[in-house]
Design a protein around this motif. Structure first.
Motif, PDB file in Angstrom:
ATOM      1  N   ALA A 106      -5.513  -9.327  11.478  1.00 49.31           N
ATOM      2  CA  ALA A 106      -4.784  -8.157  10.973  1.00 49.31           C
ATOM      3  C   ALA A 106      -5.645  -6.898  11.025  1.00 49.31           C
ATOM      4  CB  ALA A 106      -4.305  -8.404   9.541  1.00 49.31           C
ATOM      5  N   ILE A 107      -6.893  -7.007  10.598  1.00 48.11           N
ATOM      6  CA  ILE A 107      -7.793  -5.847  10.611  1.00 48.11           C
ATOM      7  C   ILE A 107      -8.030  -5.374  12.038  1.00 48.11           C
ATOM      8  CG2 ILE A 107     -10.189  -5.145  10.185  1.00 48.11           C
ATOM      9  CD1 ILE A 107      -9.980  -6.834   7.550  1.00 48.11           C
ATOM     10  N   ALA A 108      -8.239  -6.323  12.947  1.00 47.20           N
ATOM     11  CA  ALA A 108      -8.461  -5.940  14.349  1.00 47.20           C
ATOM     12  C   ALA A 108      -7.234  -5.238  14.921  1.00 47.20           C
ATOM     13  CB  ALA A 108      -8.805  -7.176  15.176  1.00 47.20           C
ATOM     14  N   MET A 133       4.190   3.627   7.454  1.00 51.64           N
ATOM     15  CA  MET A 133       5.469   2.954   7.723  1.00 51.64           C
ATOM     16  C   MET A 133       5.352   2.095   8.988  1.00 51.64           C
ATOM     17  SD  MET A 133       7.597   3.478   5.317  1.00 51.64           S
ATOM     18  CE  MET A 133       6.189   3.333   4.248  1.00 51.64           C
ATOM     19  N   ALA A 134       4.606   2.578   9.964  1.00 50.02           N
ATOM     20  CA  ALA A 134       4.363   1.772  11.168  1.00 50.02           C
ATOM     21  C   ALA A 134       3.586   0.511  10.794  1.00 50.02           C
ATOM     22  CB  ALA A 134       3.604   2.587  12.214  1.00 50.02           C
ATOM     23  N   LEU A 135       2.613   0.642   9.888  1.00 51.71           N
ATOM     24  CA  LEU A 135       1.862  -0.533   9.433  1.00 51.71           C
ATOM     25  C   LEU A 135       2.761  -1.510   8.674  1.00 51.71           C
ATOM     26  CD1 LEU A 135      -1.508   1.061   8.228  1.00 51.71           C
ATOM     27  CD2 LEU A 135      -1.144  -0.385  10.246  1.00 51.71           C
ATOM     28  N   VAL A 136       3.666  -0.996   7.858  1.00 47.59           N
ATOM     29  CA  VAL A 136       4.589  -1.866   7.115  1.00 47.59           C
ATOM     30  C   VAL A 136       5.433  -2.691   8.088  1.00 47.59           C
ATOM     31  CG1 VAL A 136       6.634  -1.879   5.617  1.00 47.59           C
ATOM     32  CG2 VAL A 136       4.653  -0.487   4.996  1.00 47.59           C
ATOM     33  N   VAL A 137       5.990  -2.027   9.099  1.00 49.20           N
ATOM     34  CA  VAL A 137       6.798  -2.736  10.103  1.00 49.20           C
ATOM     35  C   VAL A 137       5.919  -3.727  10.873  1.00 49.20           C
ATOM     36  CG1 VAL A 137       8.156  -2.467  12.218  1.00 49.20           C
ATOM     37  CG2 VAL A 137       8.508  -0.902  10.294  1.00 49.20           C
ATOM     38  N   PHE A 138       4.738  -3.288  11.260  1.00 48.73           N
ATOM     39  CA  PHE A 138       3.812  -4.185  11.965  1.00 48.73           C
ATOM     40  C   PHE A 138       3.546  -5.433  11.142  1.00 48.73           C
ATOM     41  CE2 PHE A 138      -0.633  -5.584  11.857  1.00 48.73           C
ATOM     42  CZ  PHE A 138      -0.680  -6.263  13.073  1.00 48.73           C
ATOM     43  N   PHE A 139       3.222  -5.264   9.852  1.00 46.12           N
ATOM     44  CA  PHE A 139       2.875  -6.414   9.028  1.00 46.12           C
ATOM     45  C   PHE A 139       4.055  -7.342   8.789  1.00 46.12           C
ATOM     46  CE2 PHE A 139      -1.171  -4.356   8.187  1.00 46.12           C
ATOM     47  CZ  PHE A 139      -2.009  -5.456   8.239  1.00 46.12           C
ATOM     48  N   LEU A 194     -11.058   2.073   8.444  1.00 47.60           N
ATOM     49  CA  LEU A 194      -9.863   2.346   7.643  1.00 47.60           C
ATOM     50  C   LEU A 194      -9.024   1.077   7.481  1.00 47.60           C
ATOM     51  CD1 LEU A 194      -7.912   4.157   6.105  1.00 47.60           C
ATOM     52  CD2 LEU A 194      -6.973   4.905   8.321  1.00 47.60           C
ATOM     53  N   ALA A 195      -8.912   0.276   8.521  1.00 52.72           N
ATOM     54  CA  ALA A 195      -8.161  -0.981   8.428  1.00 52.72           C
ATOM     55  C   ALA A 195      -8.799  -1.913   7.397  1.00 52.72           C
ATOM     56  CB  ALA A 195      -8.081  -1.655   9.791  1.00 52.72           C
ATOM     57  N   ILE A 196     -10.127  -1.965   7.364  1.00 53.94           N
ATOM     58  CA  ILE A 196     -10.822  -2.773   6.364  1.00 53.94           C
ATOM     59  C   ILE A 196     -10.545  -2.222   4.963  1.00 53.94           C
ATOM     60  CG2 ILE A 196     -13.110  -3.419   5.464  1.00 53.94           C
ATOM     61  CD1 ILE A 196     -13.997  -3.541   8.464  1.00 53.94           C
ATOM     62  N   ALA A 197     -10.591  -0.895   4.819  1.00 58.81           N
ATOM     63  CA  ALA A 197     -10.328  -0.269   3.519  1.00 58.81           C
ATOM     64  C   ALA A 197      -8.899  -0.538   3.055  1.00 58.81           C
ATOM     65  CB  ALA A 197     -10.595   1.236   3.596  1.00 58.81           C
ATOM     66  N   THR A 198      -7.923  -0.391   3.960  1.00 61.14           N
ATOM     67  CA  THR A 198      -6.525  -0.617   3.564  1.00 61.14           C
ATOM     68  C   THR A 198      -6.291  -2.091   3.227  1.00 61.14           C
ATOM     69  OG1 THR A 198      -5.756  -0.852   5.858  1.00 61.14           O
ATOM     70  CG2 THR A 198      -5.611   1.352   4.865  1.00 61.14           C
ATOM     71  N   SER A 199      -6.941  -2.979   3.947  1.00 57.21           N
ATOM     72  CA  SER A 199      -6.832  -4.402   3.645  1.00 57.21           C
ATOM     73  C   SER A 199      -7.398  -4.692   2.261  1.00 57.21           C
ATOM     74  CB  SER A 199      -7.566  -5.219   4.704  1.00 57.21           C
ATOM     75  OG  SER A 199      -7.545  -6.588   4.377  1.00 57.21           O
ATOM     76  N   SER A 200      -8.535  -4.085   1.945  1.00 57.04           N
ATOM     77  CA  SER A 200      -9.150  -4.270   0.629  1.00 57.04           C
ATOM     78  C   SER A 200      -8.251  -3.760  -0.483  1.00 57.04           C
ATOM     79  CB  SER A 200     -10.503  -3.566   0.576  1.00 57.04           C
ATOM     80  OG  SER A 200     -11.367  -4.100   1.552  1.00 57.04           O
TER      81      SER A 200
END
Length: 147
Positions: free
Chosen positions: A18-20, A111-117, A40-46
């Motif tokens: 997910a982070i990658a 919102m793009a991340l929400v759809v992606f996840f 930023l991906a690591i921060a948002t995951s945290s």
């Protein structure tokens, strides 16, 4: 693979992939380097992991005080929507600050991340079960044992 180790492998693989992917997606959306976007991906995951722990603690306390027990569709929708609203409220300012973009641009990225996840979680779970097999709880053997 079952039990504790299944969960450990699941969480580890899920988060690393997910982070990658999120870092790469943020890089494409923002034009920032993969280093900035990956951090930023690591921060948002945290933030998401901590929010999940906090939110579910309070949601379950609220749930325990309700007259109606169980998890109806309405309660599950309330849980999911409330969790996502809280997460968006925390991540949009973080994304805007980190990438130096407007709140609107950050909202669009989030919102793009929400759809992606949503898609990623579905696909990852399916692939994980194909590679590692279903957990005992999802097999007929479990249903027979439970009776």
């Amino acid at each position: 693979m079952q039990g504790f180790w299944r969960r450990v492998v699941y969480i580890g693989l899920y988060e690393v992939v997910a982070i990658a992917l999120a870092g790469w997606g943020l890089m494409l959306m923002s034009g920032h380097s993969l280093l900035d976007s990956g951090a930023l991906a690591i921060a948002t995951s945290s933030v998401a992991v901590v929010w999940n722990l906090v939110f579910n603690t309070f949601f379950e306390r609220w749930e325990a005080r309700q007259a109606t027990t169980g998890r109806s569709v309405k309660r599950r929708v309330l849980h999911a929507v409330s969790f996502e609203i809280g997460l968006v409220a925390m991540l949009v300012p973080l994304i805007a600050w980190w990438l130096g973009v407007s709140l609107w641009q950050a909202l669009v990225m989030d919102m793009a991340l929400v759809v992606f996840f949503l898609v990623y979680t579905f696909a990852f779970n399916w692939a994980f079960d194909e590679v590692f097999g279903l957990p005992v709880s999802a097999t007929k053997g479990m249903a027979i044992q439970a009776t």
